[in-house]
Design an enzyme around this catalytic site. Sequence first.
Site, short mmCIF file in Angstrom:
data_model
loop_
_atom_site.label_atom_id
_atom_site.label_comp_id
_atom_site.label_asym_id
_atom_site.label_seq_id
_atom_site.Cartn_x
_atom_site.Cartn_y
_atom_site.Cartn_z
N GLY A 128 50.93 10.78 127.33
CA GLY A 128 50.34 11.73 126.40
C GLY A 128 49.22 12.50 127.07
O GLY A 128 48.58 12.03 128.01
N GLU A 129 48.99 13.70 126.58
CA GLU A 129 48.02 14.59 127.22
C GLU A 129 46.61 14.02 127.12
O GLU A 129 46.12 13.72 126.04
CB GLU A 129 48.08 15.98 126.58
CG GLU A 129 47.35 17.01 127.36
CD GLU A 129 48.03 18.37 127.31
OE1 GLU A 129 47.54 19.29 127.97
OE2 GLU A 129 49.04 18.51 126.61
N GLY A 130 45.96 13.87 128.26
CA GLY A 130 44.64 13.26 128.33
C GLY A 130 44.71 11.81 128.76
O GLY A 130 43.84 11.33 129.51
#
Length: 627
Positions: A556-558
Amino acid sequence: MSADGWSSVLVLGGIRSGKSAYAEALVAGAPSVRYVATSAGGEDDPEWRGRIEAHQRRRPQSWTTEETGADPGRLAAVLAEAKPDETLLVDDLGGWVATLLDPANQPNDDVATVAALAEAVRACAARVVLVSPEVGLSLVPATPVGRAFADALGTANQALADACDRVAFVVAGRPAWLKTAAAEPGIVTDLQAVEATAPLPAPAQVTIATPVAAPVAPAVAAPVAPAQVTIATPVAAPVAPAVAAADPGEAALPVDTVIEPGMDLPLPDSDSGPDARDRLERLDLPGAGVGVLLEAVEFAAATQSTAAPRPWGPVRVLLIDGSHAGGATAGADPAESGRRAAQAEAGTGALAQLAAAADADIAVVRVPASGAMEDGPVLDEAGVEAGLRQGWELAFAAADAGREALVIGACGAGTQAAATAVVAATTGAEPVAILPRVLVPGGRYDDEAWMRRCAAVRDALHRIRQEPRGAKDVLAQLGGADLAVATGALLGAAARRMPVLVDGPVGIAAGLVARDLSSQSRHWWLLADAGRDQLVRQGADVLGLTPVLDLGLDLGEGANALAALPLLRSAIALASALPVHPALLTAPGDDGLSDAADDEDDEDDAAEASDEAFTEPEPRGPGPASA
């Protein structure tokens, strides 16, 4: 390049002034760059060869290189043959003059050759940036050879300054513009007054949540109105020593600076990275080194302006929750992004767990929803300005709170399609080749939803085929509020000299937009891992970002950056704490710095450098050649 108003720039500067890095930043926004290397020799000089290789490592893989060192007349021919859609970076004229004066090229009409080069710059159809050393600020050289070189280079610099549209003089990494037009876009000079405007109303609100190592799943608070930000503070203590918090006085621009194309932001120190690499080779490591993690050590060294960087202390994650309408959200659960944001606020979920382990807090940034890209603009002009301002101020707030790095994350519905449209519009990539597949719970791919997203991106790009493609236009037509906030945060972090770990489609797409607002900003970003998204890999290549690791993370982004952060810190900590190997201590008090760093003061003697011009056909300056 995206900004108009100039076709040729001469960048002057002294030894280790940062002129080459600044010239590279000027052309960073070009779709492709031809790097023209003028140096010759260096085969028998390892230290000089190391300088050349350091310049080579900074160049994006998309750049091409052309050597002209053996023939000084070849440079004018390269300029004459250049096409209108090309961008040329010539580095540097000191090497060109040294080759021109080489006895092997005599007898020679040096004045006529310089005049021909100046005329070639005037007539060149491509955009050209030339780098040249300024050796005329020291004493007159004591030898005839030194005086000949200084005179010839001074004559060449004057001729090229007259031929170029713009002339910059770089001192300590900071440019001062000697020749420019204040009314024309493309380059904002240090001499131009920046008109301060009142900040626009913030479209988002920040909340700080607390991720804990062993979460107890507290009750989730009632949903907040659109435009809220929450910040979470972890309980896990940092393992590595922290870097001193950024001094607010170091901010390149005030918090109320106007965000516009051509912004002049600071650059990292171009010499500290190579110096850190040289220093690492001398340390008391039990093995051969830190491998690919050397990229992180060099990045930390450049952003901290030291050959012995320390690992980053507290980090802030900006988790941007902004939804999109239309086909961009095909196959997405509308409630999923809100659930992820609420998890982060409550200190639960994967992102919070990783943040607790990495000494990071999470700022959950809820932004207004964006429209359907296939139907019309997704955001109005005021919304774009508000999003950029919000992100800028969030970066400043993180620096003021003692955070030493940012991580950009996103969890909104439709963000991948919006990022795909932005990357396709700015790089010319084919949407079907870079749009991530649609993964639904249970590990199943929804190919029908992916096709609907492709259709939405295709229709949006067709709709704007005749529209302007400036940075703010792309945000208004395709990007939306979440990408505007991410873009503003990237710019604000560069203004505060704060490194950013970009991660995922939104971070890369925002990086491409931020690059078109300020080309210097990209030098403050590190891509820890590209994951499995072709969008991230292609956009990163255009930005000149090489992934440090190749783990294929898809958390997931981050979350990808947070997972890699402890490993990056470990490598930087080793580079900071270990002493020089006893076998390499050649004299009492040896500090382990590289020869290049130890001899830096000696290189300030321009006459000595020019005396060596015939045996090493380039003055001792940052002008690199290419292998």
